[in-house]
Design a protein around this motif. Structure first.
Motif, PDB file in Angstrom:
ATOM      1  N   GLY A 178      41.908  17.800   5.808  1.00  0.00           N
ATOM      2  CA  GLY A 178      40.818  17.239   5.797  1.00  0.00           C
ATOM      3  C   GLY A 178      40.177  18.366   4.421  1.00  0.00           C
ATOM      4  N   MET A 179      38.918  18.644   4.704  1.00  0.00           N
ATOM      5  CA  MET A 179      37.677  19.117   3.969  1.00  0.00           C
ATOM      6  C   MET A 179      36.491  19.808   4.909  1.00  0.00           C
ATOM      7  SD  MET A 179      38.007  15.588   3.334  1.00  0.00           S
ATOM      8  CE  MET A 179      39.051  14.288   2.600  1.00  0.00           C
ATOM      9  N   ALA A 180      36.651  20.777   3.637  1.00  0.00           N
ATOM     10  CA  ALA A 180      35.131  22.182   4.113  1.00  0.00           C
ATOM     11  C   ALA A 180      34.118  22.043   3.474  1.00  0.00           C
ATOM     12  CB  ALA A 180      35.841  23.638   4.702  1.00  0.00           C
ATOM     13  N   TRP A 181      33.646  21.247   3.587  1.00  0.00           N
ATOM     14  CA  TRP A 181      32.903  20.565   1.723  1.00  0.00           C
ATOM     15  C   TRP A 181      31.793  19.769   2.201  1.00  0.00           C
ATOM     16  CZ3 TRP A 181      34.418  20.872  -3.443  1.00  0.00           C
ATOM     17  CH2 TRP A 181      33.180  20.201  -4.105  1.00  0.00           C
ATOM     18  N   SER A 182      31.657  19.327   3.367  1.00  0.00           N
ATOM     19  CA  SER A 182      30.098  18.040   3.419  1.00  0.00           C
ATOM     20  C   SER A 182      29.439  18.566   4.393  1.00  0.00           C
ATOM     21  CB  SER A 182      30.065  17.241   2.885  1.00  0.00           C
ATOM     22  OG  SER A 182      31.213  16.536   3.547  1.00  0.00           O
ATOM     23  N   GLY A 183      28.758  17.367   4.800  1.00  0.00           N
ATOM     24  CA  GLY A 183      28.174  17.510   5.761  1.00  0.00           C
ATOM     25  C   GLY A 183      28.267  16.089   6.244  1.00  0.00           C
ATOM     26  N   ILE A 184      28.240  15.230   7.794  1.00  0.00           N
ATOM     27  CA  ILE A 184      28.970  13.792   8.308  1.00  0.00           C
ATOM     28  C   ILE A 184      28.091  13.018   7.128  1.00  0.00           C
ATOM     29  CG2 ILE A 184      27.012  13.533   9.985  1.00  0.00           C
ATOM     30  CD1 ILE A 184      28.999  12.514  11.732  1.00  0.00           C
ATOM     31  N   THR A 185      26.921  12.967   6.712  1.00  0.00           N
ATOM     32  CA  THR A 185      26.494  12.324   5.685  1.00  0.00           C
ATOM     33  C   THR A 185      27.138  11.766   4.543  1.00  0.00           C
ATOM     34  OG1 THR A 185      23.998  13.022   6.085  1.00  0.00           O
ATOM     35  CG2 THR A 185      24.104  10.985   5.018  1.00  0.00           C
ATOM     36  N   GLU A 186      27.432  13.147   3.894  1.00  0.00           N
ATOM     37  CA  GLU A 186      28.589  12.626   2.826  1.00  0.00           C
ATOM     38  C   GLU A 186      29.885  12.174   3.405  1.00  0.00           C
ATOM     39  OE1 GLU A 186      30.324  15.688  -0.744  1.00  0.00           O
ATOM     40  OE2 GLU A 186      28.679  15.305   0.022  1.00  0.00           O
ATOM     41  N   ASP A 187      30.504  12.339   4.967  1.00  0.00           N
ATOM     42  CA  ASP A 187      32.070  12.157   5.408  1.00  0.00           C
ATOM     43  C   ASP A 187      31.940  10.447   4.974  1.00  0.00           C
ATOM     44  OD1 ASP A 187      32.827  14.505   5.211  1.00  0.00           O
ATOM     45  OD2 ASP A 187      31.998  14.756   7.625  1.00  0.00           O
ATOM     46  N   TYR A 188      30.752   9.976   6.346  1.00  0.00           N
ATOM     47  CA  TYR A 188      30.548   8.583   6.344  1.00  0.00           C
ATOM     48  C   TYR A 188      30.012   7.728   4.894  1.00  0.00           C
ATOM     49  CZ  TYR A 188      30.993   8.002  10.946  1.00  0.00           C
ATOM     50  OH  TYR A 188      30.536   8.129  12.258  1.00  0.00           O
ATOM     51  N   THR A 189      29.685   8.292   3.767  1.00  0.00           N
ATOM     52  CA  THR A 189      29.294   7.740   2.249  1.00  0.00           C
ATOM     53  C   THR A 189      30.296   7.494   1.168  1.00  0.00           C
ATOM     54  OG1 THR A 189      26.936   8.568   2.144  1.00  0.00           O
ATOM     55  CG2 THR A 189      27.632   8.562   0.182  1.00  0.00           C
ATOM     56  N   VAL A 190      31.255   8.642   1.426  1.00  0.00           N
ATOM     57  CA  VAL A 190      32.406   8.030   0.561  1.00  0.00           C
ATOM     58  C   VAL A 190      33.694   8.631   0.927  1.00  0.00           C
ATOM     59  CG1 VAL A 190      31.136  10.757  -0.377  1.00  0.00           C
ATOM     60  CG2 VAL A 190      32.464  10.855   0.453  1.00  0.00           C
ATOM     61  N   GLY A 191      33.565   8.038   1.989  1.00  0.00           N
ATOM     62  CA  GLY A 191      35.000   7.437   2.016  1.00  0.00           C
ATOM     63  C   GLY A 191      35.469   8.224   3.356  1.00  0.00           C
ATOM     64  N   TRP A 192      35.190   9.936   3.827  1.00  0.00           N
ATOM     65  CA  TRP A 192      36.048  10.392   4.253  1.00  0.00           C
ATOM     66  C   TRP A 192      36.504   9.773   5.382  1.00  0.00           C
ATOM     67  CZ3 TRP A 192      34.096  15.201   1.568  1.00  0.00           C
ATOM     68  CH2 TRP A 192      34.155  15.281   0.045  1.00  0.00           C
ATOM     69  N   TYR A 196      19.814  13.490   3.938  1.00  0.00           N
ATOM     70  CA  TYR A 196      20.319  14.186   4.361  1.00  0.00           C
ATOM     71  C   TYR A 196      20.050  14.967   5.528  1.00  0.00           C
ATOM     72  CZ  TYR A 196      23.672  14.915   0.820  1.00  0.00           C
ATOM     73  OH  TYR A 196      24.886  15.068  -0.359  1.00  0.00           O
ATOM     74  N   TRP A 197      18.885  14.951   5.922  1.00  0.00           N
ATOM     75  CA  TRP A 197      18.301  15.350   7.499  1.00  0.00           C
ATOM     76  C   TRP A 197      18.579  14.012   8.198  1.00  0.00           C
ATOM     77  CZ3 TRP A 197      17.289  19.890   9.560  1.00  0.00           C
ATOM     78  CH2 TRP A 197      16.757  19.800  10.584  1.00  0.00           C
ATOM     79  N   GLY A 198      18.212  13.145   8.026  1.00  0.00           N
ATOM     80  CA  GLY A 198      17.635  12.110   8.850  1.00  0.00           C
ATOM     81  C   GLY A 198      19.853  11.717   9.490  1.00  0.00           C
ATOM     82  N   GLY A 199      19.898  11.604   7.555  1.00  0.00           N
ATOM     83  CA  GLY A 199      21.039  11.505   7.633  1.00  0.00           C
ATOM     84  C   GLY A 199      22.561  12.204   8.891  1.00  0.00           C
ATOM     85  N   GLU A 200      22.141  13.448   8.652  1.00  0.00           N
ATOM     86  CA  GLU A 200      23.743  13.717   9.990  1.00  0.00           C
ATOM     87  C   GLU A 200      22.732  13.722  11.320  1.00  0.00           C
ATOM     88  OE1 GLU A 200      25.749  16.754   8.186  1.00  0.00           O
ATOM     89  OE2 GLU A 200      24.712  15.309   6.854  1.00  0.00           O
TER      90      GLU A 200
END
Length: 350
Positions: A214-228, A281-285
């Motif tokens: 997995g990743m320790a790179w981002s919040g959940i917004t990025e996880d959904y946005t980039v496909g992770w 990001y704030w709303g997406g999280e």
């Protein structure tokens, strides 16, 4: 052409009659070739659509042909770890990245990206830079580096784990192979995490092939946005840091060569980018934690997670001992943290 010459001649004579001298106004003529910059971001294609592309599109539109910035995403021209040197050499004109990822040769680079427990919320970053003195320290640090100008810092998302295996205790971190930032990896390794350094766009495939857990790179917004979120199953609600610190940089010679009005326009577009990320990001999280269907949320109990926060305190002291400037940054972080705690909710709840 003959008619044009006659017109100019008559206009000149009219000027002499009216004002006693001949003065023909010089019309504005746009240059045939606009100023062109190549800018590379740390972000992959899908993420760049949010964290940088709107601002650059706006700049190009308002510059109205006088200047054009060509935007490149992660590793398109050079690997992220070589961004600083490439910008310094003029291979790239501008960069959006954290210092940690691109190995900026300044002592404050360790604070770029995710410095453990340095921030709790995204608003902490602009306040620290604009009200607590980090802006002046960053300017001081980069003034000592040849041909690179630091322009502005802003906040991104918090740093969480998204993994194929559930994390419900610190014991579950042991042996996890994760894609993360250099300093975050250095910090997490004491808890048994195995940091893996690969190109950004390769991380998703590396999870699918089993190279990563997995990743320790981002919040959940990025996880959904980039496909992770499509290749991992769990999201740990405890975060290592509440907001990523990223910056804009430019090759100094190229920056100084553009007119002041275009420098001002670029600064306004950077501010626009910072603002967009704050609400995106704030709303997406919150929305994806409550409405997302791809990742199951897990949590390490607060009392146990305190071991991680205590370890961050030790790292702060270690970094403070590396240089006088780093010590100043750490002291600012401490002062800010103390102020937020004294202020209480909503600034700090614990």
């Amino acid at each position: 052409m003959q008619n044009r010459r006659q017109f100019i001649k008559k206009a000149g004579l009219a000027g002499v009659t009216a004002a006693g001298t001949s003065a023909l106004a010089t019309p504005y003529v746009r240059a045939q070739s606009p100023i062109r910059w190549r800018m590379q971001t740390y972000a992959g294609v899908a993420l760049a659509e949010h964290v940088i592309k709107p601002a650059i599109d706006a700049f190009n539109k308002v510059a109205d042909g006088e200047m054009v910035i060509e935007l490149y995403t992660a590793d398109q021209i050079v690997p992220t770890g070589e961004l600083f040197r490439a910008m310094q050499a003029g291979t790239i004109d501008a960069v959006q990245s954290d210092e940690d990822s691109m190995a900026a040769p300044v002592d404050v680079s360790v604070f770029g990206g995710y410095f453990p427990s340095a921030t709790r919320y995204s608003l902490d970053v602009p306040v620290l830079f604009n009200q607590y003195g980090l802006k002046e320290i960053w300017e001081e640090a980069y003034s000592e580096v040849e041909n690179v100008t630091w322009l502005s810092a802003g906040s991104w998302d918090p740093c969480h784990f998204n993994t194929t295996k559930p994390i419900r205790s610190l014991e579950d971190l042991k042996g996890l192979r994760v894609y993360t930032f250099p300093t975050a990896g250095r910090f997490l390794s004491q808890f048994g995490v195995v940091p893996v350094n690969i190109p950004y766009e390769d991380a998703e495939v590396a999870v699918q092939t089993g190279e990563l857990d997995g990743m320790a790179w981002s919040g959940i917004t990025e996880d959904y946005t980039v496909g992770w979120a499509d290749v991992t199953n769990y999201f740990l609600t405890n975060n290592i840091t509440g907001a990523w610190i990223g910056s804009f940089f430019a090759n100094t010679e190229r920056w100084n060569a553009i007119p002041e009005r275009l420098q001002t326009l670029f600064r306004l577009c950077m501010d626009s980018s910072h603002y967009y990320r704050q609400h995106w990001y704030w709303g997406g999280e919150a929305k994806l934690r409550t409405e997302g269907t791809k990742l199951e949320l897990t949590t390490i109990p607060e009392a146990e997670w305190k071991q991680v926060e205590d370890a961050a305190e030790k790292l702060w002291e270690e970094i403070a001992g590396e240089s006088e400037r780093s010590a100043r940054v750490v002291q600012i972080l401490k002062n800010y943290r103390d102020t937020m705690r004294k202020a209480g909710p909503p600034y700090r709840y614990a």
